[in-house]
Design an enzyme around this catalytic site. Structure first.
Site, mmCIF file in Angstrom:
data_model
loop_
_atom_site.group_PDB
_atom_site.id
_atom_site.type_symbol
_atom_site.label_atom_id
_atom_site.label_comp_id
_atom_site.label_asym_id
_atom_site.label_seq_id
_atom_site.Cartn_x
_atom_site.Cartn_y
_atom_site.Cartn_z
ATOM 1 N N ASP A 154 40.466 40.376 39.881
ATOM 2 C CA ASP A 154 40.167 41.605 40.608
ATOM 3 C C ASP A 154 39.380 41.187 41.861
ATOM 4 O O ASP A 154 38.951 40.037 42.006
ATOM 5 C CB ASP A 154 39.414 42.623 39.749
HETATM 6 C C1 NOJ Z 1 39.413 46.650 42.999
HETATM 7 C C2 NOJ Z 1 40.059 47.443 41.913
HETATM 8 O O1 NOJ Z 1 39.330 47.311 40.712
HETATM 9 C C3 NOJ Z 1 41.498 47.051 41.660
HETATM 10 O O2 NOJ Z 1 42.053 47.908 40.721
HETATM 11 C C4 NOJ Z 1 42.262 47.055 42.943
HETATM 12 O O3 NOJ Z 1 43.611 46.736 42.715
HETATM 13 C C5 NOJ Z 1 41.624 46.061 43.892
HETATM 14 N N1 NOJ Z 1 40.257 46.475 44.162
HETATM 15 C C6 NOJ Z 1 42.392 45.900 45.207
HETATM 16 O O4 NOJ Z 1 42.228 47.013 45.987
#
Ligand code: NOJ
Length: 763
Positions: A296
């Site tokens: 993430d």
């Molecule tokens: C953080 C989020 O938790 C995730 O779900 C997302 O895909 C990413 N940012 C990218 O934007």
């Protein structure tokens, strides 16, 4: 059918989940010998730096298509991109930008390996569908698949290859803002929806130009953030992990999902990003997943504040050896992996494995052969927001609406003399777009007011008054929302309109930016002046229909008690107002069912229907010594699976083909569903099972099947469900998936509170 030998656990997981299996799409992720040979050739040509480049993902933080940045971080990133030290970018948007960026890489880097462009296409790209939790309320797998299909078609035409969806985190806690992004509280419903979404995004084949690689996230346990606070720790049992959290991920894997994203949270002391058990043992080895895992955002770097790595170097080492293949935005792999290989701390085989996984998806997408395949300005123009997409958005939006309560106020007659449409969301064209709205124009949804105006006959007077705004000042994805707690200047107009009208439609709930990432709340009731507005309006008109617009289950007890009808309209996307009007006026007979329990009080959270009985489920002789609250019933205000219709349905008692099910046998459950009202309608029939005695405690009931059935007024239909021992299996005290012999009770009905039951024994 899997590449790696299966452990006993994995075999059981497979055999126990027949609906997880979709051979056609699972087969697509199997390594294709031609692709594998081409990867071998490419790997042989690649330097260590180039391989690590494939594992590095940057967000587009500046205009890659403009002039070369002059200095600092942006120049360094630009140099990385053009020199093949970046394998993927996120947030590069539009056919033109993706094309130009891809050219930079392909024409300048030594091997010309194209980027894979990713983006959060969560519930639409330009055409916005209901937020995922709302869509889950449709229990309509075909419609959900179609919504993902259309989202992919639009995003792929804009040059994207990869969506960071579906989020398949089971969540039982409405305080957690990201509950809006999943399929709710149930692992069975969540698994079925996960499969539909993966199929929708990925289409028939990743090679198709309108397909996106999907991403099952967040692996794992993110939906169990303690106290519902986003990014917080999660701490739950091995039993909960296997029985509740993992099934949707397993289902996505078997449906052929191309990628996984790990999670910000720790589980029982181990950050998910650093978990070898989850990423390598369970996902890659046992489940045979051969796509890649992306971290993430910054979650590798966050291993330092988590306190399991002393610095970024150690964080890179821990995450990479745990099985995390691609680094989203930490730059930890970029800065440290090469050195770690040279020091002998990271084996070259692991570098090759991770690089192979990324290249495999690029080959499957067809971009290794034609890097510019997706970016097509003309196709982009035709695909975005076209009539067909908007019609599909309206269809799934109305299927997502749940009629919670109706004391005869609905449906409205189209020639009702006057209708007052009141509330902060009555004319709001923005909140229905929800959080994670991708490339939607702000304020582009059809508002409830517009939907009602378009639906009514010419002689009907539609009055509008906002009453009170919910938020003041800036509303966007990154800043905190400021609520209006004091400006009542619109109350008088609202009360006046309500006083004049035959019926009041009060649109209350949550701003789009009250749910979503980082939008946890300790209080899930109506914020600002909304309850006060409701009471003011109620004083002058009791014919009050509450239309809820929200991304999470809320505490609505008082509003629910006051209103003549309550319509759960979530955040329904581009066509919101039309869809709600379809339901209010009976052009569409509501059929949605709650995918989450609605609490009476936030203090009940986490709240879920498949709870455990405890040793003290009832009061001993009226005394206090049982598992309960002294100030509230244990039960939810509205249970999982609840939803009314403008008609009524009757169920006959379930009849079984046998009361003794053999381990290799099939139990058939038969009952008759009758439309006992005066309108055609659709019922979502549900089958629940309770395993009465287990090696470990078992939930009081678990969803095991459902079906959407449409019946004309007065029509009846015989419904059959089949159950085998595989459907009754669970992760037992012996730490394996198995069905245990013994007695079971099953229930059929229109919600998780179903009472019609039958018993059988598994022999
Ligand atoms: C953080 C989020 O938790 C995730 O779900 C997302 O895909 C990413 N940012 C990218 O934007």
């Amino acid at each position: 059918m899997l590449k790696t030998p299966l452990s006993g656990l994995a075999k059981l997981l497979l055999c126990c989940s027949p609906w997880f299996l979709n051979v056609a799409s699972a087969a697509e992720t199997l390594s294709n010998p031609t692709i594998e040979n081409r990867i071998d050739d490419l790997l042989a040509k690649m330097t260590l730096e180039e391989k690590i480049g494939q594992l590095n993902q940057y967000s587009s933080s500046y205009d890659l298509t403009g002039p070369k940045p002059e200095d600092g971080r942006e120049l360094a990133r630009y140099e990385d991109v053009v020199n093949g030290r970046v394998g993927s970018m996120l947030n590069v948007l539009g056919a033109e930008a993706t094309l130009a960026t891809q050219k930079l890489v392909v024409e300048n880097s030594r091997l010309g390996i194209p980027l894979i462009f990713g983006y959060d296409v969560i519930h639409g790209y330009k055409t916005i569908f209901p937020v995922p939790l709302a869509e889950a309320a449709s229990w309509d797998l075909e419609a959900i698949e179609k919504s993902a299909r259309i989202s992919a078609t639009e995003a792929a035409a804009a040059g994207l290859h990869w969506t960071f969806a579906p989020m398949v985190d089971v969540s039982r806690d409405s305080r957690w803002g990201r509950i809006m992004e999943g399929a709710g509280e149930d692992p069975y419903l969540g698994s079925r929806i996960a499969v539909a979404r993966v199929h929708g995004f990925q289409g028939g084949s990743l090679a198709d130009v309108d397909s996106l690689a999907a991403c099952a996230k967040h692996f794992a346990g993110y939906g169990f953030s303690e106290a519902g606070r986003d990014y917080n720790i999660a701490d739950f049992s091995e039993s909960t992990l296997h029985n509740i959290v993992l099934p949707p991920f397993k289902a996505a894997t078997d449906a052929g999902v191309a990628t996984f994203m790990n999670a910000f949270n720790e589980i029982g002391g181990e950050p998910a990003t650093a978990s070898h058990e989850l990423q390598t043992v369970i996902l890659k080895d046992h489940w045979g997943f051969d796509g890649f895992i992306v971290s993430d955002w910054g979650s590798i770097g966050e291993l330092v504040p988590h306190g399991v790595a002393a610095d970024e170097n150690e964080a890179a080492l821990v995450a990479f050896l745990a099985g995390n293949d691609m680094d989203m935005e930490s730059s930890a792999y970029r800065h440290h992996l090469a050195k770690l290989v040279e020091q002998g701390r990271v084996p070259m085989e692991r570098i090759d494995d991770a690089t192979r996984r990324v290249l495999r998806i690029k080959f499957q997408l067809g971009i290794m052969d034609n890097p510019y395949l997706y970016s097509d300005v003309l196709r982009e123009k035709q695909a975005l927001l076209n009539e067909e997409h908007l019609a599909a958005a309206r269809d799934i939006a109305r299927k997502s609406i749940v009629l919670m309560k109706n004391e005869g106020a609905l449906p409205l007659e189209k020639n009702t003399g006057s209708i007052a449409v009141i509330g902060p969301f009555a004319a709001d064209k923005d909140s229905p777009l929800g959080s994670w709205r991708a490339q939607a124009e702000d304020n582009s949804a059809v508002s409830l007011l517009e939907g009602i105006q378009a639906a009514v006959g010419p002689g009907v007077e539609v009055l509008y008054a906002q009453g009170a705004a919910l938020a003041t000042g800036e509303r966007n994805f990154t800043t905190e929302l400021t609520l209006n707690d004091s400006d009542r200047s619109g109350f008088d107009a609202a009360v006046q309109a309500a006083g004049k009208a035959d019926v009041v439609i009060l649109a209350i709930g949550e701003d789009a930016y009250q749910s979503g990432e980082a939008r946890s709340q300790v209080d899930v009731g109506f914020k600002g002046l909304q309850e006060e507005l409701l009471q003011a309006v109620l004083k002058v008109n009791r014919n009050l229909v509450v239309v809820l617009m929200n991304g999470r289950p809320m505490t609505i007890a008082q509003a629910d008690e006051s209103a003549a009808a309550v319509v759960e309209a979530w955040q329904l996307g581009s066509q919101s107002g039309h869809a709600i009007a379809d339901v209010l006026f009976g052009d569409y007979n509501p059929s949605g069912k709650l995918p989450v329990s609605f609490p009476r009080h936030v203090g009940q959270e986490p709240l879920y229907y498949n709870y455990k009985n405890t040793g003290r489920p009832t009061s001993p002789g009226g005394m206090v010594f049982w598992s309960h609250y002294t100030d509230s019933p244990n039960t939810p205000l509205y249970p999982f699976g609840h939803g009314l219709s403008y008609t009524t349905f009757g169920y006959s008692d379930p009849v079984l083909n046998t009361t003794e099910l053999a381990m290799d046998g099939t139990l058939t459950v038969t009952f008759t569903l009758s439309n006992t009202g005066e309108r055609a309608g659709t019922e979502i029939v549900q089958l629940y099972v309770r395993d009465l005695v287990g090696s470990n405690t078992r939930p009081v009931r678990e969803l095991k099947g459902f079906e959407r059935i449409s019946l004309a007024a007065g029509e009846s239909r015989v419904v059959n469900f089949e159950l085998t021992s595989a459907d009754l299996a669970f992760y037992s005290a012996r730490r394996q998936w198995e069905a245990e012999p013994g007695d079971f009770e099953l229930f059929v009905g229109g919600s998780s509170a179903a009472t019609q039951s039958a018993r059988f024994t598994l022999k």
